[in-house]
Design a protein around this motif. Structure first.
Motif, PDB file in Angstrom:
ATOM      1  N   ARG A 152       0.831  -1.210   0.000  1.00 12.64           N
ATOM      2  CA  ARG A 152       0.000   0.000   0.000  1.00 12.64           C
ATOM      3  C   ARG A 152       0.865   1.260   0.000  1.00 12.64           C
ATOM      4  O   ARG A 152       0.539   2.255  -0.653  1.00 12.64           O
ATOM      5  CB  ARG A 152      -0.920  -0.005   1.223  1.00 12.64           C
ATOM      6  N   GLY A 157      -6.196   2.534  -2.857  1.00  9.05           N
ATOM      7  CA  GLY A 157      -5.203   3.607  -2.748  1.00  9.05           C
ATOM      8  C   GLY A 157      -5.707   4.906  -3.347  1.00  9.05           C
ATOM      9  O   GLY A 157      -5.549   5.986  -2.763  1.00  9.05           O
ATOM     10  N   TYR A 158      -6.323   4.820  -4.520  1.00  9.94           N
ATOM     11  CA  TYR A 158      -6.922   6.014  -5.127  1.00  9.94           C
ATOM     12  C   TYR A 158      -7.960   6.631  -4.193  1.00  9.94           C
ATOM     13  O   TYR A 158      -8.012   7.852  -4.011  1.00  9.94           O
ATOM     14  CB  TYR A 158      -7.599   5.644  -6.448  1.00  9.94           C
ATOM     15  N   LYS A 168      -8.291   6.390  -0.869  1.00  8.28           N
ATOM     16  CA  LYS A 168      -7.729   6.969   0.360  1.00  8.28           C
ATOM     17  C   LYS A 168      -7.004   8.274   0.094  1.00  8.28           C
ATOM     18  O   LYS A 168      -6.904   9.134   0.977  1.00  8.28           O
ATOM     19  CB  LYS A 168      -6.805   5.955   1.029  1.00  8.28           C
ATOM     20  N   LEU A 169      -6.482   8.424  -1.121  1.00  9.49           N
ATOM     21  CA  LEU A 169      -5.813   9.680  -1.485  1.00  9.49           C
ATOM     22  C   LEU A 169      -6.805  10.709  -2.036  1.00  9.49           C
ATOM     23  O   LEU A 169      -6.404  11.793  -2.462  1.00  9.49           O
ATOM     24  CB  LEU A 169      -4.725   9.408  -2.530  1.00  9.49           C
ATOM     25  N   GLU A 173       0.649   4.167  -2.919  1.00  5.30           N
ATOM     26  CA  GLU A 173       0.375   5.579  -2.644  1.00  5.30           C
ATOM     27  C   GLU A 173       1.530   6.459  -3.106  1.00  5.30           C
ATOM     28  O   GLU A 173       1.309   7.544  -3.656  1.00  5.30           O
ATOM     29  CB  GLU A 173       0.093   5.769  -1.152  1.00  5.30           C
ATOM     30  N   SER A 174       2.758   5.998  -2.895  1.00  9.12           N
ATOM     31  CA  SER A 174       3.922   6.772  -3.347  1.00  9.12           C
ATOM     32  C   SER A 174       3.924   6.932  -4.859  1.00  9.12           C
ATOM     33  O   SER A 174       4.161   8.026  -5.383  1.00  9.12           O
ATOM     34  CB  SER A 174       5.208   6.078  -2.883  1.00  9.12           C
TER      35      SER A 174
END
Length: 511
Positions: A126, A166-167, A169-170, A130-131
């Protein structure tokens, strides 16, 4: 281990990518392509160092002169793709990025993410997702790279669930939805946890429109909800103020309080049909009926609505007859769908016959039923009948919609009918009706034309009391009405007020 000579490193830089091939519908680069002996020697040396758990300083000293291209990084990572060696792959990925100040490409990120997910090192996976998303130049870069390296990394579909999460949560919600859509189209069955994550963050960001688009796509792709999904969707209905409306709709169809899943799924199909996406709505309804997520009574009623919206009243009637033959009762929602269709066609007689049939069957017309016939009669020039139905519904404790009332008043030609409309307005306001600028504009125009200027002025002051700004048409009606009644000074007074407020004649729309 001895360091290799500088002349041997020249073979390890600028390694070109091999032409893509396709397996199971995915194109990827063949990382097992020919490797020159010097490159193989280098890769083996680095692998040995990592197996011996040499620290980063030692690695940096040994390989200080190496140019770690993206292709070389991927080849080294893939030598550690088995779950038991995944941590070494992660160590190399971080060492090459931090110690060598290397900015990894999305392909290197993709391979590393695949390896970590396969080894169930999900926290690390994860973090890399995100990075990569935060540093990627394009919304689809990481997805394309994950797809192109999927087979060669021996990965699992879980990687795509983590990507969409991930998309979400960002808060990259539109991009996350697009990726979700693309993956579903490619045949990946994403989990309900991923669906809930995307829905949760969309709802939390007040993107209620997106919440329903996500839920519609999930239903279409057979990703079915769980209890958490339904809770999110009910909360979304509350946020947009539609829960009471949907519950009332269901009450009209089968007269019972409905379960939360039934409320959500009926709302989904209804809003798709209301946006005139009939085929999509019918496809969703079919899926929901097959999974017993919508009951038959509601299914029949929504099919009738769809057919009436298409103007196919004959087909709608056949569905209605089949509904009755199977033992289901007629309901107010179905009758209203027919009444609305007939009034839109201008067949007021049939609409009135259906209203009488409704009431003879003990089924009460509701607001939308009356709104339809009020508007239909007004548009056909039957203003007395329009007023009659409006008076009837107010007497029964129902209120017309503002748009229906305005449509009726706009078409009134007789001053006595304008007076009746004003009386209805007074009664309706006492019961909670909220008039808007158009309501007052049409009434003021009607009274001014009928030379009842005192009532027009009274409505003007009522309008201002309600903090509704009069527009050009209101002032023009008052000024012309006062002028025709010989009240020139009063007309000039309102002309000055209009100029002082900078109220100008609206420009005509062209084209």
């Amino acid at each position: 281990m001895r360091r290799l000579g500088a002349h041997q490193w020249c073979y390890f830089v600028s390694i070109s990518k091999q032409p893509p091939r396709c397996t199971h519908g995915f194109s990827f680069f063949s990382f097992s392509s020919k490797i020159v002996p010097e490159q193989l020697l280098l890769i083996d040396a680095i692998l040995e160092s990592l197996r011996n758990s040499e620290n980063w300083d030692t690695l940096s000293n040994k390989y200080s002169s190496i140019d770690f291209s993206d292709s070389l990084v991927k080849k080294i990572l893939l030598r550690f793709k088995q779950p038991e060696t995944a941590k070494r792959a992660l160590s190399f990925f971080h060492w090459s990025a931090n110690t060598r100040n290397l900015r990894h490409g999305t392909s290197s990120y993709a391979v590393a993410i695949h390896i970590l997910v396969r080894a169930r090192l999900l926290v690390d996976a994860r973090a890399l997702i995100e990075s990569s998303l935060l540093n990627s130049d394009s919304d689809s870069d990481l997805l394309d790279s994950l797809l192109s390296t999927y087979d060669v990394s021996c990965s699992t579909p879980l990687v795509f669930d983590l990507l969409v999460q991930g998309y979400a949560k960002l808060r990259l919600l539109e991009s996350g939805f697009d990726v979700f859509h693309r993956l579903c189209d490619r045949g990946f069955s994403l989990s309900v946890i991923t669906l809930n994550t995307l829905l949760h963050f969309a709802a939390k960001s007040s993107r209620i429109d997106l919440v329903w688009r996500i839920y519609e796509l999930a239903t279409d792709k057979r990703i079915y909800p769980n209890e958490t999904t339904i809770q999110i969707m009910i909360s979304a209905l509350c946020k947009e103020g539609k829960l009471k409306e949907v519950v009332a709709l269901l009450d009209r169809i089968h007269g019972k309080r409905s379960s939360p899943p039934l409320i959500v799924n009926t709302s989904l199909v209804f809003r798709v049909l209301e946006s005139n996406r009939i085929e999509e709505g019918m496809s969703l309804l079919k899926r929901l009926l097959q999974k017993n997520m919508v009951i038959d009574t509601i299914g029949y009623s929504l099919v009738v609505l769809a057919r009436t919206k298409q103007g196919d009243l004959e087909s709608a009637r056949k569905v209605f007859d089949e509904m009755l033959q199977r033992g289901f009762d007629a309901n107010a929602f179905v009758y209203t769908a027919f009444i609305k269709a007939y009034t839109e066609k201008g067949d007021i007689e049939e609409a009135e016959r259906l209203i009488a049939e409704m009431e003879n069957s003990g089924i009460d017309p509701y607001e939308e039923t009356f709104d339809s016939v009020i508007v239909g009669c007004a548009r056909c020039g039957r203003e007395e009948e329009s007023l009659k139905y409006c008076e009837m519904m107010v007497t029964r404790g129902l209120l017309p919609s503002c748009s229906a009332f305005n449509e009726m008043v706009k078409r009134l030609s007789k001053i006595e009918n304008v007076r009746r409309a004003n009386e209805i307005l007074t009664k309706s306001v006492d019961k909670g009706f909220t008039p808007d600028e158009q309501t007052y504009t049409h009434l003021i125009q009607g009274f001014a034309k009928g030379k009842c200027i005192d009532i027009a002025l009274k409505l003007f002051y009522e309008m201002e009391y309600r903090k509704i700004s009069p527009g050009f048409e209101v002032f023009r009606s008052l000024i012309m009405g006062l002028w025709c009644c010989g009240k020139v000074e009063a007309a000039e007074k309102y002309l000055r007020i209009m100029k002082h407020r900078f109220i100008l004649k609206p420009k005509r729309k062209t084209g």
